[in-house]
Design a protein around this motif. Structure first.
Motif, PDB file in Angstrom:
ATOM      1  N   GLY A  95    -111.723   8.676 -25.035  1.00  0.00           N
ATOM      2  CA  GLY A  95    -111.913   8.967 -23.999  1.00  0.00           C
ATOM      3  C   GLY A  95    -111.932   8.228 -22.652  1.00  0.00           C
ATOM      4  N   VAL A  96    -113.298   6.811 -22.609  1.00  0.00           N
ATOM      5  CA  VAL A  96    -113.173   5.600 -21.935  1.00  0.00           C
ATOM      6  C   VAL A  96    -111.959   5.074 -22.326  1.00  0.00           C
ATOM      7  N   MET A  97    -111.807   4.451 -23.132  1.00  0.00           N
ATOM      8  CA  MET A  97    -110.001   3.571 -22.811  1.00  0.00           C
ATOM      9  C   MET A  97    -109.072   3.726 -22.385  1.00  0.00           C
ATOM     10  N   GLN A  98    -109.042   5.329 -22.709  1.00  0.00           N
ATOM     11  CA  GLN A  98    -107.968   5.858 -22.115  1.00  0.00           C
ATOM     12  C   GLN A  98    -108.315   6.377 -20.612  1.00  0.00           C
ATOM     13  N   LYS A  99    -108.775   6.728 -20.197  1.00  0.00           N
ATOM     14  CA  LYS A  99    -109.222   6.091 -19.004  1.00  0.00           C
ATOM     15  C   LYS A  99    -109.225   4.308 -17.660  1.00  0.00           C
ATOM     16  N   ASP A 100    -109.524   3.085 -19.017  1.00  0.00           N
ATOM     17  CA  ASP A 100    -109.337   2.159 -18.447  1.00  0.00           C
ATOM     18  C   ASP A 100    -107.218   1.819 -18.901  1.00  0.00           C
ATOM     19  N   ALA A 101    -106.599   2.758 -19.560  1.00  0.00           N
ATOM     20  CA  ALA A 101    -105.525   2.321 -19.992  1.00  0.00           C
ATOM     21  C   ALA A 101    -104.621   2.626 -18.461  1.00  0.00           C
ATOM     22  N   ALA A 102    -105.023   4.165 -17.945  1.00  0.00           N
ATOM     23  CA  ALA A 102    -104.439   4.683 -17.267  1.00  0.00           C
ATOM     24  C   ALA A 102    -105.212   3.754 -16.025  1.00  0.00           C
ATOM     25  N   LEU A 103    -105.911   3.104 -15.781  1.00  0.00           N
ATOM     26  CA  LEU A 103    -107.161   2.357 -14.412  1.00  0.00           C
ATOM     27  C   LEU A 103    -105.655   0.863 -14.819  1.00  0.00           C
ATOM     28  N   GLU A 154    -102.783   0.586 -15.610  1.00  0.00           N
ATOM     29  CA  GLU A 154    -101.415   0.672 -15.280  1.00  0.00           C
ATOM     30  C   GLU A 154    -100.979   1.442 -13.402  1.00  0.00           C
ATOM     31  N   LYS A 155    -101.805   2.223 -13.108  1.00  0.00           N
ATOM     32  CA  LYS A 155    -102.324   2.292 -11.113  1.00  0.00           C
ATOM     33  C   LYS A 155    -102.070   1.136 -10.734  1.00  0.00           C
ATOM     34  N   LEU A 156    -103.250  -0.119 -11.338  1.00  0.00           N
ATOM     35  CA  LEU A 156    -103.049  -1.184 -10.721  1.00  0.00           C
ATOM     36  C   LEU A 156    -102.265  -2.425 -10.910  1.00  0.00           C
ATOM     37  N   ALA A 157    -101.599  -2.552 -11.961  1.00  0.00           N
ATOM     38  CA  ALA A 157    -100.441  -2.556 -12.094  1.00  0.00           C
ATOM     39  C   ALA A 157     -98.908  -2.704 -11.351  1.00  0.00           C
ATOM     40  N   ALA A 158     -98.800  -1.022 -11.063  1.00  0.00           N
ATOM     41  CA  ALA A 158     -97.839   0.100 -10.452  1.00  0.00           C
ATOM     42  C   ALA A 158     -98.203  -1.150  -9.028  1.00  0.00           C
ATOM     43  N   LEU A 159     -99.801  -0.470  -8.743  1.00  0.00           N
ATOM     44  CA  LEU A 159    -100.079  -1.373  -6.950  1.00  0.00           C
ATOM     45  C   LEU A 159     -99.262  -2.338  -6.571  1.00  0.00           C
ATOM     46  N   GLN A 160     -99.683  -3.294  -7.959  1.00  0.00           N
ATOM     47  CA  GLN A 160     -99.189  -4.832  -7.704  1.00  0.00           C
ATOM     48  C   GLN A 160     -97.920  -5.236  -7.278  1.00  0.00           C
ATOM     49  N   GLN A 161     -97.210  -4.668  -7.881  1.00  0.00           N
ATOM     50  CA  GLN A 161     -95.290  -4.364  -7.806  1.00  0.00           C
ATOM     51  C   GLN A 161     -95.230  -3.941  -6.563  1.00  0.00           C
TER      52      GLN A 161
END
Ligand code: RP5
Length: 169
Positions: free
Chosen positions: A150-158, A160-167
Motif C-alpha cells: 500500500g505504501v509503495m503504491q502511494k509512493d508510485a502515485a506521488l 507520477e504526480k510530481l513528474a507531471a507537475l515538473q512538465q
C-alpha cells in the motif's frame, strides 16, 4: 487460542476501545470487554486480573483516562502481559493518562501504547499470542506485506504526480 480481555475504566472510553475490539475481531482472536475501574471497583478489577490466567486469557488490554491506574493495578495482580491504552480526556489532552500508565515501577511492566492507540494495543496483543500460534503469525505477516504494498503504491502515485507537475511550464 487464548482470549484477550479488553477492560476500560468507564463506558465513556468505548469510542476509543472499539478500535481494539475491531482489530481483534478481524484477526479472529476471541475477546471479552468489560468496564472495571481501579478506583470505583478496585476489588472487581483485581479479582479479574488475578483469575485471568486460569480463565484462559493470554493478554490483558486496559484502557483508562485521567489518573489512569487501571493497567498498573491489574498488572500488579497477574503475570500475564498487560497492555495499557492511555485515553485522552478534556483537561490535559491525555498526558495525565499517558504518564499514569507508562511510569510503572520496576517489577510491574505495562506495555503502554500511544494516547488513544487502541489499534496498536490490539496488534501488540495479537503479536504476543502469535508467538505460539502459527496461523496468527502468518496472518500478521500477510497484513504487513499488504501494508508495505500500500505504501509503495502511494509512493508510485506521488512520483507520477510530481513528474507531471515538473512538465508544466
Ligand atoms: C477514567 O476516568 C475512565 O477510564 C475515563 O477515561 C475517565 C472518566 O470516566 P467517566 O467519568 O466518564 O466515567 O477512570
Amino acid at each position: 487460542m487464548k482470549k484477550v480481555a479488553v477492560i476500560m475504566g468507564s463506558d465513556s472510553d468505548l469510542p476509543i476501545v472499539e478500535k481494539a475490539l475491531a482489530e481483534l475481531k478481524a484477526y479472529g482472536v476471541p475477546s471479552v470487554c468489560h468496564v472495571m475501574s481501579a478506583h470505583r471497583t478496585p476489588q472487581i478489577a483485581c479479582e479479574f486480573a488475578a483469575n485471568a490466567k486460569k480463565e484462559g486469557f493470554g493478554v490483558l488490554i486496559c484502557a483508562a483516562g485521567m489518573a489512569a491506574h487501571l493497567a498498573g493495578v491489574m498488572a500488579g495482580h497477574t503475570t500475564l502481559p498487560v497492555i495499557g491504552i492511555p485515553c485522552k480526556s478534556s483537561n490535559l489532552d491525555g498526558m495525565d493518562a499517558l504518564l499514569a500508565t507508562v511510569q510503572m515501577p520496576p517489577g510491574i511492566p505495562v506495555a503502554t501504547v500511544a494516547i488513544n492507540g487502541a489499534k496498536n494495543a490490539a496488534l501488540l496483543a495479537i503479536q504476543m499470542l502469535a508467538l505460539s500460534d502459527e496461523t496468527l503469525a502468518a496472518k500478521l505477516e500477510s497484513e504487513k506485506q499488504a501494508m508495505i504494498a500500500g505504501v509503495m503504491q502511494k509512493d508510485a502515485a506521488l512520483q507520477e504526480k510530481l513528474a507531471a507537475l515538473q512538465q508544466q511550464p
